[in-house]
Design a protein around this motif. Structure first.
Motif, PDB file in Angstrom:
ATOM      1  N   GLN A 128       1.132  -1.130  -0.121  1.00  0.00           N
ATOM      2  CA  GLN A 128       0.145  -0.066   0.008  1.00  0.00           C
ATOM      3  C   GLN A 128       0.764   1.299  -0.040  1.00  0.00           C
ATOM      4  O   GLN A 128       0.545   2.263  -0.736  1.00  0.00           O
ATOM      5  CB  GLN A 128      -0.935   0.149   1.213  1.00  0.00           C
ATOM      6  N   GLY A 129       2.022   1.210   0.759  1.00  0.00           N
ATOM      7  CA  GLY A 129       3.034   2.381   0.862  1.00  0.00           C
ATOM      8  C   GLY A 129       3.531   2.702  -0.498  1.00  0.00           C
ATOM      9  O   GLY A 129       3.627   3.906  -0.911  1.00  0.00           O
ATOM     10  N   PHE A 130       3.956   1.691  -1.242  1.00  0.00           N
ATOM     11  CA  PHE A 130       4.491   1.631  -2.673  1.00  0.00           C
ATOM     12  C   PHE A 130       3.577   2.257  -3.327  1.00  0.00           C
ATOM     13  O   PHE A 130       3.808   3.181  -4.278  1.00  0.00           O
ATOM     14  CB  PHE A 130       5.109   0.388  -3.075  1.00  0.00           C
ATOM     15  N   GLU A 131       2.378   1.989  -3.203  1.00  0.00           N
ATOM     16  CA  GLU A 131       1.269   2.302  -4.231  1.00  0.00           C
ATOM     17  C   GLU A 131       1.024   3.595  -4.135  1.00  0.00           C
ATOM     18  O   GLU A 131       0.955   4.673  -4.876  1.00  0.00           O
ATOM     19  CB  GLU A 131      -0.129   1.511  -4.109  1.00  0.00           C
ATOM     20  N   LYS A 132       0.983   4.225  -2.839  1.00  0.00           N
ATOM     21  CA  LYS A 132       0.510   5.577  -2.401  1.00  0.00           C
ATOM     22  C   LYS A 132       1.805   6.578  -2.946  1.00  0.00           C
ATOM     23  O   LYS A 132       1.535   7.694  -3.340  1.00  0.00           O
ATOM     24  CB  LYS A 132       0.652   5.704  -0.963  1.00  0.00           C
ATOM     25  N   LYS A 149       6.728   5.052 -12.947  1.00  0.00           N
ATOM     26  CA  LYS A 149       7.415   5.945 -13.872  1.00  0.00           C
ATOM     27  C   LYS A 149       8.502   6.891 -12.808  1.00  0.00           C
ATOM     28  O   LYS A 149       9.590   7.148 -13.088  1.00  0.00           O
ATOM     29  CB  LYS A 149       6.336   6.617 -14.757  1.00  0.00           C
ATOM     30  N   LYS A 150       7.792   7.496 -11.863  1.00  0.00           N
ATOM     31  CA  LYS A 150       8.681   8.174 -10.829  1.00  0.00           C
ATOM     32  C   LYS A 150       7.997   7.798  -9.471  1.00  0.00           C
ATOM     33  O   LYS A 150       6.673   7.561  -9.360  1.00  0.00           O
ATOM     34  CB  LYS A 150       8.653   9.351 -11.145  1.00  0.00           C
ATOM     35  N   LEU A 151       8.710   7.935  -8.383  1.00  0.00           N
ATOM     36  CA  LEU A 151       8.186   7.504  -7.105  1.00  0.00           C
ATOM     37  C   LEU A 151       8.104   9.189  -6.401  1.00  0.00           C
ATOM     38  O   LEU A 151       9.059  10.127  -6.725  1.00  0.00           O
ATOM     39  CB  LEU A 151       9.192   6.821  -6.182  1.00  0.00           C
ATOM     40  N   LYS A 152       7.060   9.429  -5.895  1.00  0.00           N
ATOM     41  CA  LYS A 152       6.722  10.641  -5.241  1.00  0.00           C
ATOM     42  C   LYS A 152       6.479  10.670  -3.979  1.00  0.00           C
ATOM     43  O   LYS A 152       5.695   9.747  -3.306  1.00  0.00           O
ATOM     44  CB  LYS A 152       5.376  11.399  -5.838  1.00  0.00           C
ATOM     45  N   GLY A 153       7.058  11.579  -3.076  1.00  0.00           N
ATOM     46  CA  GLY A 153       6.985  11.575  -1.823  1.00  0.00           C
ATOM     47  C   GLY A 153       5.610  11.667  -1.245  1.00  0.00           C
ATOM     48  O   GLY A 153       5.008  12.229  -2.241  1.00  0.00           O
ATOM     49  N   THR A 154       5.119  11.279  -0.247  1.00  0.00           N
ATOM     50  CA  THR A 154       3.772  11.457   0.326  1.00  0.00           C
ATOM     51  C   THR A 154       3.411  11.141   1.816  1.00  0.00           C
ATOM     52  O   THR A 154       4.761  10.730   2.446  1.00  0.00           O
ATOM     53  CB  THR A 154       2.930  10.190  -0.394  1.00  0.00           C
ATOM     54  N   GLU A 155       2.312  11.053   2.397  1.00  0.00           N
ATOM     55  CA  GLU A 155       2.083  10.914   3.683  1.00  0.00           C
ATOM     56  C   GLU A 155       1.646   9.390   4.087  1.00  0.00           C
ATOM     57  O   GLU A 155       0.653   9.097   3.411  1.00  0.00           O
ATOM     58  CB  GLU A 155       1.151  11.790   4.323  1.00  0.00           C
ATOM     59  N   ILE A 156       2.320   8.675   4.585  1.00  0.00           N
ATOM     60  CA  ILE A 156       1.841   7.053   4.779  1.00  0.00           C
ATOM     61  C   ILE A 156       1.751   7.041   6.307  1.00  0.00           C
ATOM     62  O   ILE A 156       2.501   7.214   7.076  1.00  0.00           O
ATOM     63  CB  ILE A 156       3.032   6.354   4.490  1.00  0.00           C
ATOM     64  N   ILE A 182       6.354   9.199   7.375  1.00  0.00           N
ATOM     65  CA  ILE A 182       5.832   7.966   7.662  1.00  0.00           C
ATOM     66  C   ILE A 182       5.088   8.121   9.174  1.00  0.00           C
ATOM     67  O   ILE A 182       6.005   8.548  10.144  1.00  0.00           O
ATOM     68  CB  ILE A 182       6.647   6.642   7.933  1.00  0.00           C
ATOM     69  N   SER A 183       3.671   7.918   9.496  1.00  0.00           N
ATOM     70  CA  SER A 183       3.230   7.998  10.843  1.00  0.00           C
ATOM     71  C   SER A 183       3.185   6.584  11.625  1.00  0.00           C
ATOM     72  O   SER A 183       2.878   5.851  10.497  1.00  0.00           O
ATOM     73  CB  SER A 183       2.098   8.705  10.889  1.00  0.00           C
ATOM     74  N   ASN A 184       2.981   6.685  12.758  1.00  0.00           N
ATOM     75  CA  ASN A 184       2.772   5.411  13.284  1.00  0.00           C
ATOM     76  C   ASN A 184       4.167   4.305  12.707  1.00  0.00           C
ATOM     77  O   ASN A 184       3.999   2.952  12.639  1.00  0.00           O
ATOM     78  CB  ASN A 184       1.565   4.563  13.218  1.00  0.00           C
TER      79      ASN A 184
END
Ligand code: UD1
Length: 416
Positions: A128-132, A149-156, A182-184
């Motif tokens: 799920q994290g990779f997908e996000k 194509k590219k990986l973008k930073g996000t909140e997980i 990354i939370s928790n």
């Protein structure tokens, strides 16, 4: 298949040095895939899981030299993005190469790890994290494929604390575009060691060791030299050995800040603990006092010490409760301990331990790594001979365990 034979009721004495942490070494070795430059890792434990990870690096095209406890890795020419089933099935931590390959090459293919003896061990949070972050995940023919194509930073935000998912997302985020939070997150010392290593390579990771980790993506990483942190579970295992054999053992290089809960519980059980610099001396007792535990993510009582604690409590002067909250099937050592005279009953994820005055040696079988450690401890305390089979589980995670106990005065040997 090798066996370990223990003649029990021998007092142990002297000092022991703890090896590098398996659970730090595995993600750190995998994460070297993120850089084309040479990495030199020292204090790497020579144990089977590490050898499998080393093989995995070679399989994807990396070049490694493993001499003594130093591992040199050069991942200039990664040509293969696939972790094959024959390696993944022997070690679930193979899934760590997914975050690293995806991070550097935007593609990875890893055999589905499948179940294991201590529980279901899902990897949904990793995926799920990779997908996000922008990866497309497909599962075909027993393999998980991830592509981006590219990986973008996000909140997980993880709804369960997972060591593996935290490490995998950190690896994927280090070279991603922008900021990942990354939370928790898992706070385990091995996660902190991974982050420290990656920062030496030039990554920008903050907050490790806490529940919120922030990673700011950088374009590329360099090389570095890094010493793997000592294994706090191995330290805890030797501390429990002093406890169960009523012996005095000194740990030369105890990772004191990582074992606070183990120290606290051993003191509750009546053991005497003395700290001098990085040395820690544990004096056991003939009958420990009952001390109940509940396994929790760090800094709680580690699930990887639960089996060893069960062995210690089996000799206690009363009743104690062991609550396992991380792995639903992690009580496979209990029937074996009961065959040695322990009186432990299991209901769901709780074990009720009625302490007994002594154990008696018996032929026993190891079901998983830490179950193996608990049977060695029980064998050291039991009257007579304990013959421990299926010790390949022990070799996955302890470096020369029987040699270390032999140096402490145990009558223990490995037979072919
Ligand atoms: C790591 C350790 C292992 C230790 C465990 C817990 C390594 C190589 N192994 O395993 O020794 O026992 O941490 O401290 O470091 N979970 C999910 N979904 C996921 C991932 C995990 O639900 O995607 C659940 C698991 O079922 C389990 C809990 O989270 O109940 C903890 O698992 P996790 O921390 O991921 O364990 P590992 O990283 O596999």
């Amino acid at each position: 298949m090798d066996k370990i034979i223990v003649e029990g009721r021998n007092k142990l004495s002297g000092s022991v040095s703890i090896s590098g942490s398996k659970n730090a070494a595995l993600p750190i070795i995998a994460s070297t895939i993120l850089t084309a430059k040479e990495c030199a890792l020292t204090n790497v434990p020579r144990l089977n899981d590490v050898l499998v990870m080393n093989k995995l690096i070679k399989t994807v095209g990396g070049d490694t030299d493993f001499t003594g406890n130093t591992l040199y890795i050069r991942n200039k020419n990664i040509t293969n993005f696939k972790a094959p089933y024959d390696l993944v099935k022997t070690m679930r931590a193979s899934v760590y190469v997914m975050g690293a390959l995806l991070g550097r090459y935007r593609q990875a293919e890893v055999a589905l790890p499948g179940g294991c003896v201590i529980g279901e061990r899902p990897i949904n949070l990793h995926l799920q994290g990779f997908e996000k972050m922008g990866a497309k995940i497909t599962i075909e023919h027993g393999y998980i494929k991830a592509k981006a194509k590219k990986l973008k930073g996000t909140e997980i935000n993880f709804d369960v604390v997972s060591v593996g998912a935290t490490a995998n997302i950190i690896m994927a985020a280090v070279l991603a575009e922008g900021r990942t939070v990354i939370s928790n997150a898992a706070c385990e010392p091995h996660i902190a060691d991974l982050a420290r290593f990656l920062n030496k390579l030039g990554a920008k990771i903050t907050g490790y060791g806490s529940k919120e980790i922030e990673i700011r993506g950088v374009p590329e990483l360099k090389g570095c030299k890094h010493e793997i942190t000592p294994d706090y579970i191995e330290a805890g295992t030797f501390m429990a050995a002093a406890g169960i054999t009523n012996s005095k053992i000194t740990i030369n290089n105890a990772p004191l800040e990582h074992i606070e809960i183990i120290i606290q519980k051993l003191e509750e059980a009546g053991c005497k603990i003395k700290k001098t610099g990085t040395k820690l001396t544990v004096q056991g007792v003939e009958r420990p006092k009952p001390a109940s535990i509940e396994t929790r993510p760090y800094p709680g009582f580690p699930t990887d010490m639960q089996a060893q604690w069960s062995a210690l409590m089996s000799l206690s002067s009363g009743a104690s409760i062991i609550n396992e909250t991380i792995w639903e099937k992690r009580f496979m050592h209990i029937p074996e301990l009961n065959r040695m005279g322990a009186n432990i009953s299991v209901k769901g994820n709780t074990a009720v331990v009625e302490g007994v005055a002594g154990l008696s040696g018996a032929p026993v079988m190891v079901s998983d790594l830490r179950a193996g450690a608990s049977l060695v401890l029980a064998g050291l305390r039991a009257r007579g001979t304990t013959e421990i089979s299926r010790i390949y589980h022990l070799d996955r995670g302890y470096e020369r365990i029987e040699k270390k106990f032999e140096m402490l005065g145990a009558k223990i040997k490995r037979v072919k």
